[in-house]
Design a protein around this motif. Sequence first.
Motif, PDB file in Angstrom:
ATOM      1  N   ILE A 110      40.291  29.236  50.174  1.00 39.23           N
ATOM      2  CA  ILE A 110      41.750  29.165  50.093  1.00 39.23           C
ATOM      3  C   ILE A 110      42.187  30.138  49.010  1.00 39.23           C
ATOM      4  CG2 ILE A 110      43.759  27.732  49.632  1.00 39.23           C
ATOM      5  CD1 ILE A 110      42.229  25.336  50.636  1.00 39.23           C
ATOM      6  N   ASP A 111      42.941  31.144  49.392  1.00 35.36           N
ATOM      7  CA  ASP A 111      43.373  32.217  48.485  1.00 35.36           C
ATOM      8  C   ASP A 111      42.186  32.852  47.773  1.00 35.36           C
ATOM      9  OD1 ASP A 111      46.072  31.985  49.108  1.00 35.36           O
ATOM     10  OD2 ASP A 111      46.426  30.448  47.587  1.00 35.36           O
ATOM     11  N   GLY A 112      41.089  33.049  48.526  1.00 34.45           N
ATOM     12  CA  GLY A 112      39.919  33.726  48.007  1.00 34.45           C
ATOM     13  C   GLY A 112      38.960  32.856  47.226  1.00 34.45           C
ATOM     14  N   VAL A 113      39.256  31.562  47.082  1.00 34.64           N
ATOM     15  CA  VAL A 113      38.417  30.654  46.297  1.00 34.64           C
ATOM     16  C   VAL A 113      37.612  29.761  47.240  1.00 34.64           C
ATOM     17  CG1 VAL A 113      38.390  28.802  44.583  1.00 34.64           C
ATOM     18  CG2 VAL A 113      40.075  30.646  44.410  1.00 34.64           C
ATOM     19  N   PRO A 114      36.274  29.754  47.155  1.00 40.93           N
ATOM     20  CA  PRO A 114      35.479  28.836  47.974  1.00 40.93           C
ATOM     21  C   PRO A 114      35.797  27.391  47.606  1.00 40.93           C
ATOM     22  CG  PRO A 114      34.103  30.566  47.025  1.00 40.93           C
ATOM     23  CD  PRO A 114      35.430  30.656  46.356  1.00 40.93           C
ATOM     24  N   VAL A 115      36.030  26.546  48.617  1.00 45.08           N
ATOM     25  CA  VAL A 115      36.445  25.161  48.360  1.00 45.08           C
ATOM     26  C   VAL A 115      35.499  24.151  48.991  1.00 45.08           C
ATOM     27  CG1 VAL A 115      38.885  25.661  47.989  1.00 45.08           C
ATOM     28  CG2 VAL A 115      38.048  25.302  50.322  1.00 45.08           C
ATOM     29  N   GLY A 116      34.331  24.599  49.468  1.00 42.46           N
ATOM     30  CA  GLY A 116      33.357  23.656  49.982  1.00 42.46           C
ATOM     31  C   GLY A 116      32.956  22.647  48.917  1.00 42.46           C
ATOM     32  N   ASP A 117      32.704  21.417  49.338  1.00 46.51           N
ATOM     33  CA  ASP A 117      32.395  20.335  48.409  1.00 46.51           C
ATOM     34  C   ASP A 117      30.922  20.393  48.024  1.00 46.51           C
ATOM     35  OD1 ASP A 117      32.042  18.006  47.029  1.00 46.51           O
ATOM     36  OD2 ASP A 117      32.643  16.665  48.654  1.00 46.51           O
ATOM     37  N   VAL A 118      30.610  20.867  46.822  1.00 49.49           N
ATOM     38  CA  VAL A 118      29.217  21.018  46.418  1.00 49.49           C
ATOM     39  C   VAL A 118      28.529  19.681  46.194  1.00 49.49           C
ATOM     40  CG1 VAL A 118      29.596  23.284  45.399  1.00 49.49           C
ATOM     41  CG2 VAL A 118      29.861  21.240  43.978  1.00 49.49           C
ATOM     42  N   SER A 119      29.273  18.568  46.205  1.00 49.40           N
ATOM     43  CA  SER A 119      28.656  17.259  46.024  1.00 49.40           C
ATOM     44  C   SER A 119      28.386  16.545  47.347  1.00 49.40           C
ATOM     45  CB  SER A 119      29.546  16.361  45.152  1.00 49.40           C
ATOM     46  OG  SER A 119      30.735  16.000  45.827  1.00 49.40           O
ATOM     47  N   THR A 120      28.828  17.125  48.462  1.00 51.49           N
ATOM     48  CA  THR A 120      28.559  16.491  49.747  1.00 51.49           C
ATOM     49  C   THR A 120      27.209  16.959  50.278  1.00 51.49           C
ATOM     50  OG1 THR A 120      29.598  15.888  51.850  1.00 51.49           O
ATOM     51  CG2 THR A 120      29.581  18.224  51.275  1.00 51.49           C
TER      52      THR A 120
ATOM     53  N   VAL B  37      34.239  -2.911  45.348  1.00 51.86           N
ATOM     54  CA  VAL B  37      32.990  -2.631  44.660  1.00 51.86           C
ATOM     55  C   VAL B  37      32.504  -1.238  45.039  1.00 51.86           C
ATOM     56  CG1 VAL B  37      30.598  -3.350  44.298  1.00 51.86           C
ATOM     57  CG2 VAL B  37      32.386  -5.071  44.635  1.00 51.86           C
ATOM     58  N   THR B  38      32.269  -0.364  44.056  1.00 52.85           N
ATOM     59  CA  THR B  38      31.853   1.012  44.320  1.00 52.85           C
ATOM     60  C   THR B  38      30.496   1.051  45.012  1.00 52.85           C
ATOM     61  OG1 THR B  38      33.066   1.839  42.398  1.00 52.85           O
ATOM     62  CG2 THR B  38      31.317   3.241  43.272  1.00 52.85           C
ATOM     63  N   SER B  39      30.452   1.771  46.137  1.00 54.94           N
ATOM     64  CA  SER B  39      29.200   1.924  46.878  1.00 54.94           C
ATOM     65  C   SER B  39      28.639   3.332  46.763  1.00 54.94           C
ATOM     66  CB  SER B  39      29.415   1.580  48.356  1.00 54.94           C
ATOM     67  OG  SER B  39      30.441   2.385  48.925  1.00 54.94           O
ATOM     68  N   PHE B  40      29.494   4.289  46.433  1.00 59.33           N
ATOM     69  CA  PHE B  40      29.050   5.679  46.282  1.00 59.33           C
ATOM     70  C   PHE B  40      30.084   6.433  45.464  1.00 59.33           C
ATOM     71  CE2 PHE B  40      29.326  10.134  47.654  1.00 59.33           C
ATOM     72  CZ  PHE B  40      28.027  10.563  47.394  1.00 59.33           C
ATOM     73  N   ALA B  41      29.605   7.304  44.584  1.00 58.83           N
ATOM     74  CA  ALA B  41      30.512   8.151  43.811  1.00 58.83           C
ATOM     75  C   ALA B  41      29.853   9.496  43.595  1.00 58.83           C
ATOM     76  CB  ALA B  41      30.845   7.506  42.468  1.00 58.83           C
ATOM     77  N   ALA B  42      30.647  10.557  43.624  1.00 59.03           N
ATOM     78  CA  ALA B  42      30.110  11.896  43.416  1.00 59.03           C
ATOM     79  C   ALA B  42      31.225  12.819  42.941  1.00 59.03           C
ATOM     80  CB  ALA B  42      29.494  12.440  44.703  1.00 59.03           C
ATOM     81  N   GLU B  43      30.838  13.791  42.140  1.00 59.60           N
ATOM     82  CA  GLU B  43      31.770  14.814  41.678  1.00 59.60           C
ATOM     83  C   GLU B  43      31.105  16.173  41.804  1.00 59.60           C
ATOM     84  OE1 GLU B  43      34.521  16.108  37.829  1.00 59.60           O
ATOM     85  OE2 GLU B  43      33.057  14.477  37.647  1.00 59.60           O
ATOM     86  N   GLY B  44      31.822  17.119  42.386  1.00 62.78           N
ATOM     87  CA  GLY B  44      31.322  18.483  42.509  1.00 62.78           C
ATOM     88  C   GLY B  44      32.294  19.462  41.889  1.00 62.78           C
ATOM     89  N   GLU B  45      31.773  20.455  41.214  1.00 61.62           N
ATOM     90  CA  GLU B  45      32.601  21.435  40.515  1.00 61.62           C
ATOM     91  C   GLU B  45      32.064  22.831  40.793  1.00 61.62           C
ATOM     92  OE1 GLU B  45      34.559  21.112  36.233  1.00 61.62           O
ATOM     93  OE2 GLU B  45      32.437  21.666  36.108  1.00 61.62           O
ATOM     94  N   ARG B  46      32.983  23.773  40.930  1.00 63.48           N
ATOM     95  CA  ARG B  46      32.599  25.132  41.302  1.00 63.48           C
ATOM     96  C   ARG B  46      33.449  26.132  40.526  1.00 63.48           C
ATOM     97  NH1 ARG B  46      31.657  25.992  47.725  1.00 63.48           N
ATOM     98  NH2 ARG B  46      30.442  27.914  47.694  1.00 63.48           N
ATOM     99  N   TRP B  47      32.781  27.087  39.864  1.00 64.57           N
ATOM    100  CA  TRP B  47      33.459  28.182  39.173  1.00 64.57           C
ATOM    101  C   TRP B  47      33.079  29.498  39.840  1.00 64.57           C
ATOM    102  CZ3 TRP B  47      37.176  28.064  35.542  1.00 64.57           C
ATOM    103  CH2 TRP B  47      37.354  26.893  34.808  1.00 64.57           C
ATOM    104  N   LEU B  48      34.031  30.415  39.898  1.00 65.88           N
ATOM    105  CA  LEU B  48      33.780  31.715  40.507  1.00 65.88           C
ATOM    106  C   LEU B  48      34.457  32.807  39.699  1.00 65.88           C
ATOM    107  CD1 LEU B  48      32.863  33.478  43.033  1.00 65.88           C
ATOM    108  CD2 LEU B  48      35.189  33.128  43.875  1.00 65.88           C
ATOM    109  N   GLY B  49      33.714  33.876  39.434  1.00 66.49           N
ATOM    110  CA  GLY B  49      34.290  35.081  38.863  1.00 66.49           C
ATOM    111  C   GLY B  49      33.977  36.250  39.782  1.00 66.49           C
ATOM    112  N   ARG B  50      34.974  37.062  40.106  1.00 59.35           N
ATOM    113  CA  ARG B  50      34.755  38.149  41.068  1.00 59.35           C
ATOM    114  C   ARG B  50      35.542  39.393  40.660  1.00 59.35           C
ATOM    115  NH1 ARG B  50      37.243  36.347  46.031  1.00 59.35           N
ATOM    116  NH2 ARG B  50      35.350  35.155  46.452  1.00 59.35           N
ATOM    117  N   TYR B  51      34.867  40.522  40.746  1.00 56.80           N
ATOM    118  CA  TYR B  51      35.559  41.816  40.684  1.00 56.80           C
ATOM    119  C   TYR B  51      35.331  42.531  42.005  1.00 56.80           C
ATOM    120  CZ  TYR B  51      36.354  46.771  40.237  1.00 56.80           C
ATOM    121  OH  TYR B  51      36.779  48.049  40.487  1.00 56.80           O
TER     122      TYR B  51
END
Length: 618
Positions: free
Chosen positions: A108-118, A313-327
């Motif tokens: 989206i607007d050049g930024v990868p948005v795939g969920d790295v925690s899935t 009651v929580t059965s699953f939790a996950a967090e994914g984070e992604r940084w990108l630098g591009r020239y």
Amino acid sequence: MIYKTALLGAVALTCLPTAFADDTSNDEVAKTLGPIIIESSRLNQTLTEIGSSVDVITSADIEELGFDFAIDAIANAPSVTVNQNGGFGGQASVRIRGASSGQTLVMIDGVPVGDVSTTDGSFNFARLGTESIERIEILKGAQSTLWGTDAIGGVISITTKTPDEGFGGDAYAEIGSFETVRGGAAVEYGSDKGDFRISYNAIDSAGISKADAANRNDEEDGFESQSLTAKGGFNFTSTTRLEAGLIYQDSTTEIDGYQFGAQGNVGDSNDQSDVEEISGHAKLSFSLFSDKLENDILVGYSNIDRENSNAGVTSFAAEGERWLGRYQGLFTINDANKLAFGLEHEEGTFDSGSSFGSDDGEQTTDSIFAMYELQPVESLTLTAGVRVDDHDAYGTQTTGRVAAAYNPNDIVTLRASWGQGFKAPSLYQLYSQYGTPTLSPEESEGFDVGLDLRTPDNKGTFGVTYFDQEVTNQIDFSFATFTYDNIAKVNSSGVEVSGSYQLLNWLGVNANYAYIDAEDDAGEELVRIPEHSGDFTMSFTPEGPFSSAILVRYNGSEEDRNGKVDAWTRVDLSASYDVTSNVEVYTRIENLFDEEYQQILGYGTPGISGSFGLRLSY
């Protein structure tokens, strides 16, 4: 029954104006097929230069067919398969030409948005609305040379809206079946000095049972979501611009859970999924050497935080984070030679919150790429590129791509492309409780050849493409070991056919068909990929305030893990009426003939349903 009769009556009324429209076939307004720049090509090539199979979906296309969610618009492209488990926020995946959903890079607007925690690092399209989308580019085939590790099967590049000159905005309110309410507003401003656009959108629906109601699952699974999109930029000079954008979304989806022995092993439960996600970018664009060298420096970020629970009651939790630098630099040497080149650095982190296996994982990739375009004569465009990815776990991976497009005249385009792909295992596949740290990366190689024709009157197009792609070291879940494993090799080949024609000034048709033969090296069909699929659209745009469209969608039978999903055909209608230049009423009816069908085994889909809305612009 009364509700269905009312809907059918509404459809009949909306179609009446087209039946009595004047036949002015001798004075039709030609549908101009001007050059479309494919931004995801990195070389700013047009459709007649890129050499690959590309589909472009504009905001006008989305509005014409009344699509509320991006997944519905993307499904309109040939050889693109969508699977959603139950609608109304249910997990929605996209497969291009038989490749798995995790092998499609979504930006989206050049930024990868795939969920790295899935599980496979894929993007869930269920929550992405269309309100802020300007265009969608679907670039098919192995495109890792262009965009890196995740683009093994294709790229979906989404661009959000940028305002026109002056102050403006819009607002809308909509009600529909299943107690669905949608609404939103946007404000924007644009000038030669800069621009901004801010929009807010929300939806609340009682939904349907995610597990198919035909299997005696009668509990409604609701969905609610709200999103905020902001984008703006400042133009220091005519060739220097600083831009930033942000997308925030918060949603709650009621889902159904595992039920052994039920169809698809899914049944009613009290589960729900809460998701908070954010993505954003900042980009500086400037030119050097008398505008011959265009430069883009981009920093991108995406984060998704998910929690599944049952009865609180929580059965699953996950967090994914992604940084990108591009020239990226684009150097126009002369009219016949162009060079795109650049550097990228990407970091991904994953926190599963699991008490089994590793609690987190991370990986980084440094990349360098170059694409060269040569036009030895005006009618021929040759493209070649190479990319080197240095992955912290898998070392150096090199991918290449070549393409050619030949335009002997204004009517004919002959094109061909060949490319390679590379995809590192997802962090979940490596480090979750089901992970296998010794997995090998997936690799692909494929080609396509095609012919595009345009009618002399510029009112019609026709295209046919043959493609073949092979993926080695494909990663899948092994039920023998309950871990992820490389399952050797898969192959997909097939044909895409599409065409459109503006029959009259008020009547246009569009159709596409895809045949996909996707198998593993044991000869077994890949799951959730129809062999035959296609769409047919008829658009009515008579002079005056009224317009409408009919969409017929066919999806052939598919293999699933525990059975087969039958073929289905669905008919949708949309219509709009401009009360004034600033006020529009619109309606959409989905599944007009109340087809009972599934996209994923065991999960239901809405029957005949509709919505009605009011939109204001200023």
